[in-house]
Design a protein around this motif. Sequence first.
Motif, PDB file in Angstrom:
ATOM      1  N   GLY A 227      40.004   1.602 -26.393  1.00 57.48           N
ATOM      2  CA  GLY A 227      40.846   0.507 -26.834  1.00 57.48           C
ATOM      3  C   GLY A 227      40.177  -0.850 -26.768  1.00 57.48           C
ATOM      4  O   GLY A 227      38.962  -0.972 -26.616  1.00 57.48           O
ATOM      5  N   ARG A 228      41.009  -1.881 -26.821  1.00 58.10           N
ATOM      6  CA  ARG A 228      40.521  -3.254 -26.946  1.00 58.10           C
ATOM      7  C   ARG A 228      40.006  -3.848 -25.644  1.00 58.10           C
ATOM      8  O   ARG A 228      39.319  -4.861 -25.666  1.00 58.10           O
ATOM      9  CB  ARG A 228      41.655  -4.131 -27.491  1.00 58.10           C
ATOM     10  CG  ARG A 228      42.082  -3.771 -28.911  1.00 58.10           C
ATOM     11  CD  ARG A 228      43.427  -4.381 -29.258  1.00 58.10           C
ATOM     12  NE  ARG A 228      43.805  -4.112 -30.649  1.00 58.10           N
ATOM     13  CZ  ARG A 228      44.355  -2.958 -31.049  1.00 58.10           C
ATOM     14  NH1 ARG A 228      44.575  -1.985 -30.163  1.00 58.10           N
ATOM     15  NH2 ARG A 228      44.673  -2.792 -32.322  1.00 58.10           N
ATOM     16  N   TRP A 229      40.349  -3.254 -24.522  1.00 56.15           N
ATOM     17  CA  TRP A 229      39.998  -3.845 -23.233  1.00 56.15           C
ATOM     18  C   TRP A 229      39.192  -2.845 -22.405  1.00 56.15           C
ATOM     19  O   TRP A 229      39.508  -2.557 -21.255  1.00 56.15           O
ATOM     20  CB  TRP A 229      41.271  -4.275 -22.498  1.00 56.15           C
ATOM     21  CG  TRP A 229      42.003  -5.357 -23.225  1.00 56.15           C
ATOM     22  CD1 TRP A 229      41.713  -6.698 -23.202  1.00 56.15           C
ATOM     23  CD2 TRP A 229      43.107  -5.201 -24.116  1.00 56.15           C
ATOM     24  NE1 TRP A 229      42.587  -7.383 -24.013  1.00 56.15           N
ATOM     25  CE2 TRP A 229      43.455  -6.494 -24.592  1.00 56.15           C
ATOM     26  CE3 TRP A 229      43.858  -4.112 -24.560  1.00 56.15           C
ATOM     27  CZ2 TRP A 229      44.514  -6.710 -25.474  1.00 56.15           C
ATOM     28  CZ3 TRP A 229      44.908  -4.322 -25.447  1.00 56.15           C
ATOM     29  CH2 TRP A 229      45.223  -5.612 -25.898  1.00 56.15           C
ATOM     30  N   ARG A 230      38.132  -2.317 -23.018  1.00 55.75           N
ATOM     31  CA  ARG A 230      37.396  -1.212 -22.400  1.00 55.75           C
ATOM     32  C   ARG A 230      36.792  -1.597 -21.051  1.00 55.75           C
ATOM     33  O   ARG A 230      36.904  -0.856 -20.080  1.00 55.75           O
ATOM     34  CB  ARG A 230      36.302  -0.707 -23.348  1.00 55.75           C
ATOM     35  CG  ARG A 230      35.718   0.634 -22.896  1.00 55.75           C
ATOM     36  CD  ARG A 230      34.742   1.170 -23.911  1.00 55.75           C
ATOM     37  NE  ARG A 230      35.344   1.286 -25.239  1.00 55.75           N
ATOM     38  CZ  ARG A 230      34.678   1.724 -26.306  1.00 55.75           C
ATOM     39  NH1 ARG A 230      33.411   2.074 -26.198  1.00 55.75           N
ATOM     40  NH2 ARG A 230      35.290   1.807 -27.483  1.00 55.75           N
ATOM     41  N   GLN A 231      36.163  -2.763 -20.965  1.00 56.64           N
ATOM     42  CA  GLN A 231      35.528  -3.154 -19.708  1.00 56.64           C
ATOM     43  C   GLN A 231      36.560  -3.326 -18.604  1.00 56.64           C
ATOM     44  O   GLN A 231      36.346  -2.891 -17.465  1.00 56.64           O
ATOM     45  CB  GLN A 231      34.753  -4.459 -19.910  1.00 56.64           C
ATOM     46  CG  GLN A 231      33.971  -4.907 -18.672  1.00 56.64           C
ATOM     47  CD  GLN A 231      33.125  -6.143 -18.944  1.00 56.64           C
ATOM     48  OE1 GLN A 231      33.081  -6.657 -20.060  1.00 56.64           O
ATOM     49  NE2 GLN A 231      32.453  -6.629 -17.916  1.00 56.64           N
ATOM     50  N   THR A 232      37.704  -3.921 -18.935  1.00 57.13           N
ATOM     51  CA  THR A 232      38.761  -4.135 -17.949  1.00 57.13           C
ATOM     52  C   THR A 232      39.351  -2.812 -17.496  1.00 57.13           C
ATOM     53  O   THR A 232      39.567  -2.586 -16.297  1.00 57.13           O
ATOM     54  CB  THR A 232      39.851  -5.030 -18.548  1.00 57.13           C
ATOM     55  OG1 THR A 232      39.286  -6.305 -18.867  1.00 57.13           O
ATOM     56  CG2 THR A 232      41.000  -5.213 -17.582  1.00 57.13           C
ATOM     57  N   VAL A 233      39.625  -1.924 -18.434  1.00 60.24           N
ATOM     58  CA  VAL A 233      40.197  -0.622 -18.089  1.00 60.24           C
ATOM     59  C   VAL A 233      39.193   0.200 -17.280  1.00 60.24           C
ATOM     60  O   VAL A 233      39.560   0.873 -16.305  1.00 60.24           O
ATOM     61  CB  VAL A 233      40.651   0.120 -19.355  1.00 60.24           C
ATOM     62  CG1 VAL A 233      40.985   1.584 -19.051  1.00 60.24           C
ATOM     63  CG2 VAL A 233      41.867  -0.575 -19.963  1.00 60.24           C
ATOM     64  N   ASN A 234      37.921   0.146 -17.653  1.00 59.93           N
ATOM     65  CA  ASN A 234      36.901   0.863 -16.886  1.00 59.93           C
ATOM     66  C   ASN A 234      36.849   0.381 -15.438  1.00 59.93           C
ATOM     67  O   ASN A 234      36.729   1.177 -14.502  1.00 59.93           O
ATOM     68  CB  ASN A 234      35.530   0.690 -17.532  1.00 59.93           C
ATOM     69  CG  ASN A 234      35.351   1.533 -18.780  1.00 59.93           C
ATOM     70  OD1 ASN A 234      36.216   2.347 -19.118  1.00 59.93           O
ATOM     71  ND2 ASN A 234      34.251   1.329 -19.477  1.00 59.93           N
ATOM     72  N   ARG A 235      36.931  -0.932 -15.247  1.00 56.84           N
ATOM     73  CA  ARG A 235      36.894  -1.459 -13.884  1.00 56.84           C
ATOM     74  C   ARG A 235      38.105  -0.986 -13.092  1.00 56.84           C
ATOM     75  O   ARG A 235      37.995  -0.641 -11.911  1.00 56.84           O
ATOM     76  CB  ARG A 235      36.826  -2.999 -13.920  1.00 56.84           C
ATOM     77  CG  ARG A 235      36.814  -3.685 -12.556  1.00 56.84           C
ATOM     78  CD  ARG A 235      35.727  -3.151 -11.631  1.00 56.84           C
ATOM     79  NE  ARG A 235      34.427  -3.159 -12.263  1.00 56.84           N
ATOM     80  CZ  ARG A 235      33.395  -2.413 -11.866  1.00 56.84           C
ATOM     81  NH1 ARG A 235      33.539  -1.581 -10.837  1.00 56.84           N
ATOM     82  NH2 ARG A 235      32.227  -2.479 -12.490  1.00 56.84           N
ATOM     83  N   SER A 236      39.269  -0.959 -13.725  1.00 57.22           N
ATOM     84  CA  SER A 236      40.457  -0.478 -13.028  1.00 57.22           C
ATOM     85  C   SER A 236      40.343   1.009 -12.712  1.00 57.22           C
ATOM     86  O   SER A 236      40.761   1.457 -11.628  1.00 57.22           O
ATOM     87  CB  SER A 236      41.715  -0.743 -13.866  1.00 57.22           C
ATOM     88  OG  SER A 236      42.028  -2.122 -13.867  1.00 57.22           O
ATOM     89  N   ALA A 237      39.770   1.786 -13.635  1.00 59.46           N
ATOM     90  CA  ALA A 237      39.591   3.218 -13.378  1.00 59.46           C
ATOM     91  C   ALA A 237      38.644   3.443 -12.205  1.00 59.46           C
ATOM     92  O   ALA A 237      38.904   4.289 -11.330  1.00 59.46           O
ATOM     93  CB  ALA A 237      39.067   3.908 -14.635  1.00 59.46           C
ATOM     94  N   ILE A 238      37.551   2.709 -12.157  1.00 64.10           N
ATOM     95  CA  ILE A 238      36.615   2.825 -11.042  1.00 64.10           C
ATOM     96  C   ILE A 238      37.298   2.436  -9.736  1.00 64.10           C
ATOM     97  O   ILE A 238      37.102   3.077  -8.693  1.00 64.10           O
ATOM     98  CB  ILE A 238      35.370   1.961 -11.293  1.00 64.10           C
ATOM     99  CG1 ILE A 238      34.521   2.557 -12.418  1.00 64.10           C
ATOM    100  CG2 ILE A 238      34.525   1.821 -10.025  1.00 64.10           C
ATOM    101  CD1 ILE A 238      33.393   1.664 -12.887  1.00 64.10           C
TER     102      ILE A 238
END
Length: 610
Positions: A227-238
């Motif tokens: 999606g549009r916020w890949r870096q933000t979502v990746n950080r939350s997943a980590i």
Amino acid sequence: MRHYPPIADHGMIGDLQTAALVSSDGAIDWFCAPRFDSPSIFAALLDHDRGGSFRISAEHQDARITQLYLPDTAVLVTRFLTAEGVGEVVDFMPVDTPGTATDRHRIFRVMRVVRGSMRFTVECRPRFDYGRATHSLTLGESGRTALFTGPGIDVHLQSSAPLNADNGSDVRGAVTLQAGEFGAVVLTTSTGGGPPPAPLDAAAARSTWQATVRFWHQWLRTSRYRGRWRQTVNRSAITLKLLTYAPTGAPIAAATAGLPEQIGGERNWDYRYTWIRDASLSVKSLIDLGFSDEANSFRRWLAARVTAGATASGGPLQIMYRVDGDPRLSEEILDHLEGYRGSFPVRIGNGAADQLQLDIYGEAAFAIAQVGGVAETAGYEGWQAVVGVLDWLAGAWDQPDEGIWETRGGRQDFTYSRLMSWVAFDRGIRLAREYARPADLDRWTATRDAIFVQVMERGWSEKRRAFVQHYDTDVLDASLLLMPLVGFVAPRDPRWLATLDAIERELVSDSLVYRYDPAASPDGLRGAEGTFTLCTFHYVSALARAGRTDEARYAFEKMLTYANHVGLFAEEIGPTGEQLGNFPQAFTHLSLITAAMALDAALDKTEGLG
């Protein structure tokens, strides 16, 4: 040197069994071992003088400091920039045996200089058992190792910098490095004795660093989010992964204990445990992201709790447990600690564990009902346990409880608790029919329908034109933002849209959302609190599902500006934008992921992409 850096002024490293917070000036001021919920070794975040810390920093007093994660990893870099040189401290915990509980944990702190020269200082002052226990210090003959011996736990320190005793129980050291040179300090904890760590080797340290980067890159490749916020979502997943105890699959609510919801206030709780609610709601997001192994590990843990039998609250489930499933979380106050910036009392354990919160049965059923959920429970015995829970709930749902927010102001007929009880029966009925499992469907269906009617008649206030917190009040409650997510109402149902408008008028301040108004609904505690970050993300999700995509995107993008410098969120946001409460909070990052996916779907539909 700051005694108490802002709560948000930290990054987190971990090895999926415990975690450490590193302030932006190079101090580890929170670390517990061997597990998240073990007594602390460093807790300067709760008392600068008594808590203990482990600092590596540039000796230059005018250094400008920045901090970042290596992209898509949990490897944290603290940079010190001066006219004479630029140096870095790279902090990480290798993920050696994530699925097997171990008493040994390592923190690597690699020093390197990328321009000019820099002198690094090292200071290690552990304070065992939340600063309550004394320890002994033994320096190695080489002057580059130290052994701190506390009650039942040893801390080995290996250093490229020469070490000297400080005050008889701590160590200090310093080393000057030139451009291209590396140094390292490794801290190893052990509760089982055994041989000392292998000698420190710079090449081995760099190899471990590279292996840790590979681990996180390989794990994140599983994500399906585009999606549009890949870096933000990746950080939350980590962050969610870091806050999950890998040996059992149980996620904790936050890495810390005792951080205040109001500076100087008493709302200072221990969040190092697994809440049924928080963890269950994470399952859908994990599956949607592609992390099915993590989702299934928690569902197996949850199935074991469901089959364990009655709890102190009288129901078949307790609202929270330790990561190994132990239900004992006796609360105590650490009188000797002053608390973060004087926010006393500092509590460990959690007295809310024995509260009756009926909503947890809905969240548990919501988790089990995700794709493959029945197959992932304990077979026939697991289904029988689910039946037992719902049969118990059929006779217990219509009673007051303490509610989702764990208030200490007495039991009420909370609307959210009824909502999630409806979810429990709705998902149970679906599972029984889909998998042809035996159940008293007539009773479950009648109960589900009775709850629905009751919420519509008693949880709805004609005066407020909104669903309200409990049946004897007109107070609004942001927990009800989940009503459309769980399918109780349609996202554009007239009653729901009226509720959303009411919440916006009363609980939303510049896109930030309060849980409820404690002045209008006393919760048994003194003081106030900030806005709840997870509620803000729930608000974004509700707006997106209601088709108000422009408002949703604006609120979401604005909320992201409140993240700290490395993309982490605490539990709350204070009046001046400061982060408050325990940090980082898993539920917040879960709700961020949910909001991002809901908003992506709504925008795709609006833009003709879906």
